[in-house]
Design an enzyme around this catalytic site. Structure first.
Site, PDB file in Angstrom:
ATOM      1  N   LYS A   1       0.694  -1.361   0.037  1.00  0.00           N
ATOM      2  CA  LYS A   1       0.206   0.125   0.142  1.00  0.00           C
ATOM      3  C   LYS A   1       0.707   1.394  -0.056  1.00  0.00           C
ATOM      4  O   LYS A   1       0.453   2.189  -0.577  1.00  0.00           O
ATOM      5  CB  LYS A   1      -0.844   0.012   1.323  1.00  0.00           C
ATOM      6  N   ASN A   2       2.140   1.189   0.446  1.00  0.00           N
ATOM      7  CA  ASN A   2       2.998   2.238   0.741  1.00  0.00           C
ATOM      8  C   ASN A   2       4.053   2.451  -0.576  1.00  0.00           C
ATOM      9  O   ASN A   2       4.745   3.302  -0.583  1.00  0.00           O
ATOM     10  CB  ASN A   2       3.552   2.523   1.894  1.00  0.00           C
TER      11      ASN A   2
ATOM     12  N   ARG B   1      -3.058  11.211   1.557  1.00  0.00           N
ATOM     13  CA  ARG B   1      -1.868  12.157   1.627  1.00  0.00           C
ATOM     14  C   ARG B   1      -1.144  12.215   0.171  1.00  0.00           C
ATOM     15  O   ARG B   1      -0.372  12.933  -0.133  1.00  0.00           O
ATOM     16  CB  ARG B   1      -1.028  11.705   2.542  1.00  0.00           C
TER      17      ARG B   1
ATOM     18  N   CYS C   1      -4.351   9.218   7.897  1.00  0.00           N
ATOM     19  CA  CYS C   1      -4.609   8.643   9.368  1.00  0.00           C
ATOM     20  C   CYS C   1      -4.401   9.586  10.361  1.00  0.00           C
ATOM     21  O   CYS C   1      -3.218  10.271  10.284  1.00  0.00           O
ATOM     22  CB  CYS C   1      -3.937   7.211   9.588  1.00  0.00           C
TER      23      CYS C   1
ATOM     24  N   ARG D   1       0.777  15.623  11.317  1.00  0.00           N
ATOM     25  CA  ARG D   1       1.215  15.209   9.782  1.00  0.00           C
ATOM     26  C   ARG D   1       1.389  16.291   9.059  1.00  0.00           C
ATOM     27  O   ARG D   1       0.664  16.388   8.115  1.00  0.00           O
ATOM     28  CB  ARG D   1       0.353  14.534   9.494  1.00  0.00           C
TER      29      ARG D   1
ATOM     30  N   ASP E   1       4.451   1.207  11.685  1.00  0.00           N
ATOM     31  CA  ASP E   1       2.916   0.540  11.293  1.00  0.00           C
ATOM     32  C   ASP E   1       2.793  -0.766  11.633  1.00  0.00           C
ATOM     33  O   ASP E   1       1.722  -1.434  11.723  1.00  0.00           O
ATOM     34  CB  ASP E   1       2.694   0.681   9.675  1.00  0.00           C
TER      35      ASP E   1
ATOM     36  N   VAL F   1       7.830   7.734  16.257  1.00  0.00           N
ATOM     37  CA  VAL F   1       7.543   8.354  14.713  1.00  0.00           C
ATOM     38  C   VAL F   1       6.234   9.239  14.550  1.00  0.00           C
ATOM     39  O   VAL F   1       6.324  10.187  14.039  1.00  0.00           O
ATOM     40  CB  VAL F   1       7.370   7.050  13.748  1.00  0.00           C
TER      41      VAL F   1
ATOM     42  N   ARG G   1      -8.719   0.763   3.318  1.00  0.00           N
ATOM     43  CA  ARG G   1      -7.616   1.619   2.778  1.00  0.00           C
ATOM     44  C   ARG G   1      -6.445   0.792   2.250  1.00  0.00           C
ATOM     45  O   ARG G   1      -5.670   1.321   1.778  1.00  0.00           O
ATOM     46  CB  ARG G   1      -7.352   2.791   3.511  1.00  0.00           C
TER      47      ARG G   1
HETATM   48  C1  EPZ Z   1       4.543   6.980   5.166  1.00  0.00           C
HETATM   49  O1  EPZ Z   1       3.872   8.408   5.874  1.00  0.00           O
HETATM   50  C2  EPZ Z   1       3.388   5.812   5.350  1.00  0.00           C
HETATM   51  N1  EPZ Z   1       2.177   6.395   4.482  1.00  0.00           N
HETATM   52  C3  EPZ Z   1       2.846   5.770   6.722  1.00  0.00           C
HETATM   53  O2  EPZ Z   1       1.993   4.541   6.759  1.00  0.00           O
HETATM   54  C4  EPZ Z   1       4.121   5.280   7.644  1.00  0.00           C
HETATM   55  O3  EPZ Z   1       3.747   5.341   8.694  1.00  0.00           O
HETATM   56  C5  EPZ Z   1       5.253   6.438   7.385  1.00  0.00           C
HETATM   57  O4  EPZ Z   1       5.501   6.677   6.031  1.00  0.00           O
HETATM   58  C6  EPZ Z   1       6.579   6.138   8.159  1.00  0.00           C
HETATM   59  O5  EPZ Z   1       7.067   4.979   7.620  1.00  0.00           O
HETATM   60  C7  EPZ Z   1       2.294   6.286   3.064  1.00  0.00           C
HETATM   61  O6  EPZ Z   1       3.383   5.687   2.642  1.00  0.00           O
HETATM   62  C8  EPZ Z   1       1.226   6.463   2.140  1.00  0.00           C
HETATM   63  P1  EPZ Z   1       6.606  10.632   6.964  1.00  0.00           P
HETATM   64  P2  EPZ Z   1       4.201   9.481   5.570  1.00  0.00           P
HETATM   65  O7  EPZ Z   1       6.638  11.433   6.191  1.00  0.00           O
HETATM   66  O8  EPZ Z   1       5.199   9.595   4.332  1.00  0.00           O
HETATM   67  C9  EPZ Z   1       6.871  14.012  10.476  1.00  0.00           C
HETATM   68  C10 EPZ Z   1       0.118   3.174   7.276  1.00  0.00           C
HETATM   69  O9  EPZ Z   1      -0.511   2.918   8.097  1.00  0.00           O
HETATM   70  N2  EPZ Z   1       6.720  15.022   9.039  1.00  0.00           N
HETATM   71  O10 EPZ Z   1       7.865   9.456   7.185  1.00  0.00           O
HETATM   72  O11 EPZ Z   1       3.068  10.698   5.824  1.00  0.00           O
HETATM   73  C11 EPZ Z   1       5.658  13.135  10.378  1.00  0.00           C
HETATM   74  O12 EPZ Z   1       4.628  13.964  11.226  1.00  0.00           O
HETATM   75  C12 EPZ Z   1       0.870   4.697   7.122  1.00  0.00           C
HETATM   76  O13 EPZ Z   1       0.354   2.409   6.282  1.00  0.00           O
HETATM   77  C13 EPZ Z   1       7.155  16.330   9.381  1.00  0.00           C
HETATM   78  O14 EPZ Z   1       7.263  16.629  10.556  1.00  0.00           O
HETATM   79  O15 EPZ Z   1       5.431   9.565   6.740  1.00  0.00           O
HETATM   80  C14 EPZ Z   1       5.946  11.949  11.034  1.00  0.00           C
HETATM   81  O16 EPZ Z   1       5.829  12.456  12.658  1.00  0.00           O
HETATM   82  C15 EPZ Z   1       0.460   5.401   8.377  1.00  0.00           C
HETATM   83  N3  EPZ Z   1       6.953  17.217   8.195  1.00  0.00           N
HETATM   84  C16 EPZ Z   1       7.058  11.844  10.687  1.00  0.00           C
HETATM   85  O17 EPZ Z   1       7.672  12.981  10.131  1.00  0.00           O
HETATM   86  C17 EPZ Z   1       6.960  16.808   6.949  1.00  0.00           C
HETATM   87  O18 EPZ Z   1       6.651  17.579   6.159  1.00  0.00           O
HETATM   88  C18 EPZ Z   1       7.311  10.585   9.665  1.00  0.00           C
HETATM   89  O19 EPZ Z   1       6.393  10.926   8.694  1.00  0.00           O
HETATM   90  C19 EPZ Z   1       6.574  15.065   6.801  1.00  0.00           C
HETATM   91  C20 EPZ Z   1       6.560  14.335   7.900  1.00  0.00           C
END
Ligand code: EPZ
Length: 447
Positions: free
Chosen positions: A24-25, A98, A122, A127, A312, A334, A420
């Site tokens: 999915k990711n 997203r 989610c 986020r 996750d 995270v 989803r």
């Molecule tokens: C991806 O989300 C995945 N979603 C998430 O899976 C997964 O938990 C996450 O990566 C971490 O591995 C998809 O790929 C669609 P991040 P993403 O940017 O890209 C902060 C699931 O259940 N951050 O790595 O949105 C953020 O708030 C989902 O399958 C900022 O602060 O995650 C978080 O604390 C849930 N500013 C951390 O970084 C930004 O501009 C990690 O977020 C971007 C992120």
């Protein structure tokens, strides 16, 4: 679908085989990458989940012809007629996912401008998208915020740059990749995310003609090229869904063969699964997970970016840890609000206490900031049925596991959130011997 109630009759161990398809990711991101090519692309092993349907709709809005291929799980995408989409139509997709933020790079390269609606996803933390916006500005993009969303332009095209992420964000790393591959010059990204889904996306882009190198210390270098072609790619298996079924086997004293699961992507999970007392065997086409009998062990666990323990995987494993003997400690580093779902588990008879301190591990970004991001789980607990309303995707699947491990019949609402990321989950549960039913749908089919 929104107000469907799934009845889950607990008490039966899950036994049998399920198959996991593409991640999915990764899949939605590979679909967005097709926009960068001047020729059609073919993506295989695509799961039927709502995130894929959302991106399909967004691609079609931008003039990409998207259709199913001969093979099950095959998607053909032709971006040769890409065009600007109507803001209102894009907005209709707002709040659902997203992924729209990742359309920026490809649309700026193909059309010189992009519109990004309010994002969904989610509710497991604030986020923010500040990393995304700052890297796009580094490439030379001009961003105008309006109530309905973000208008982004690249008056002089996108230029290669040197950026370092404050945190190895998956999304922001993908943003850089999708912008840099056709930017003028070279880009160097440090403190990058290197999850298996990121590496698979890099494989997709390399097939399209991109030049990308990854070093062992999270530095990704991209040499921009002026033109990319289409790709033919089989998506890597979904290690997050695979781990969810493993936790279901453990919590229900079951035995599940997950066809398609790959050891390489799940090394850290397999270590923890064994430490808790779960058993597994690696086979050529998948991994078998089972409860070997006897007590489970309490552990101290800290989530982290890859190759650490994936956030996750945390929620499904927490359900299994309610069945372990002793005190388990979970430190979620995270997302700041990914332990809220445990209140429902406490209603079912679990004993889970939340703390805002960084328990059992290294201090993280959320320490001393009033985020309840650590948990102490005392077990084993005898779970009993209750009404469960699903708050997010992984919590949703975790509630199903808890309801299956519990005594009695639970009423679960909000199951569209599970769709989803989990293809055909109800049929898979039934194939494993679970007693679940959707009375509303039964009534409709009879009517
Ligand atoms: C991806 O989300 C995945 N979603 C998430 O899976 C997964 O938990 C996450 O990566 C971490 O591995 C998809 O790929 C669609 P991040 P993403 O940017 O890209 C902060 C699931 O259940 N951050 O790595 O949105 C953020 O708030 C989902 O399958 C900022 O602060 O995650 C978080 O604390 C849930 N500013 C951390 O970084 C930004 O501009 C990690 O977020 C971007 C992120």
């Amino acid at each position: 679908m929104q107000d469907d109630v799934l009845l889950v009759h607990g008490g039966s161990p899950l036994e049998g085989e399920v198959r996991v398809k593409g991640a999915k990711n990764l899949v939605p991101k590979a679909m967005v990458a097709a926009l960068l090519g001047e020729a059609p692309s073919r993506l295989r092993n695509v799961p039927e989940i709502s995130d894929v349907r959302i991106v399909k709709g967004l691609l079609q809005l931008h003039g990409v012809a998207v259709r199913e291929g001969e093979e099950p799980g095959e998607l053909l995408m032709d971006p040769t007629q890409v065009e600007q989409a109507n803001v209102a139509d894009i907005d209709a997709h707002a709040g659902s996912s997203r992924i729209p933020i990742l359309f920026c790079g490809p649309l700026l390269h193909r059309l010189g401008r992009a519109f990004i609606p309010d994002l969904g996803g989610c509710m497991i933390g604030d986020r923010p998208i500040d990393f995304h916006l700052s890297v796009l500005r580094e490439f030379g993009a001009v961003i105008t915020k309006r109530p309905e969303g973000l208008y982004i332009e690249a008056p002089n095209g996108l230029k290669g740059t040197k950026v370092s992420l404050p945190f190895p964000s998956v999304g922001a790393t993908e943003q850089v990749l999708l912008a840099a591959v056709r930017a003028e010059g070279t880009t160097e990204l440090s403190n990058a995310a290197v999850e298996p889904e990121i590496i698979d996306l890099i494989c997709v882009l390399q097939k399209m003609g991109a030049i990308i190198s990854v070093t062992t210390d999270r530095v990704i270098r991209i040499t921009g090229v002026s033109k990319l072609v289409g790709y033919d790619h089989r998506a890597l298996p979904d290690r997050l869904e695979a781990a969810s079924w493993a936790c279901a086997a453990l919590a229900t004293h079951g035995d599940i063969y997950v066809r398609g699961a790959r050891q390489l992507d799940m090394m850290t999970f397999l270590n923890v699964f064994r430490q808790v007392g779960g058993a597994f065997s690696i086979e050529d086409e998948g991994i078998r997970f089972w409860h070997p009998g006897g007590p489970l062990n309490a552990i101290a666990l800290e989530t982290d970016v890859h190759p650490g323990f994936q956030t996750d995987w945390q929620q499904p494993l927490v359900v299994a840890l309610t069945q372990a003997t002793g005190l388990s400690i979970v430190h979620e580093t995270v997302y700041e609000r990914r332990l809220g779902f445990t209140s429902a588990l406490n209603q079912m008879g679990a004993t889970i206490q939340l703390y805002s301190e960084c328990l059992g591990g290294t201090p993280c970004r959320f320490g001393q900031r009033n985020f309840q991001h650590s948990a102490v789980i005392s077990g084993p607990a005898k779970l009993h049925a209750t009404d469960l309303d699903i708050p997010d995707l992984r919590a949703g699947f975790s509630y199903l596991i808890a309801a299956l491990a519990a005594e009695g019949t639970s009423r679960v609402t909000g199951i569209d959130l599970i769709e989803r990321g989990y293809e055909d989950f109800q049929a898979k549960l039934e194939a494993l011997g679970a007693r679940v039913e959707l009375p509303m749908r039964v009534a409709e089919s009879v009517a």
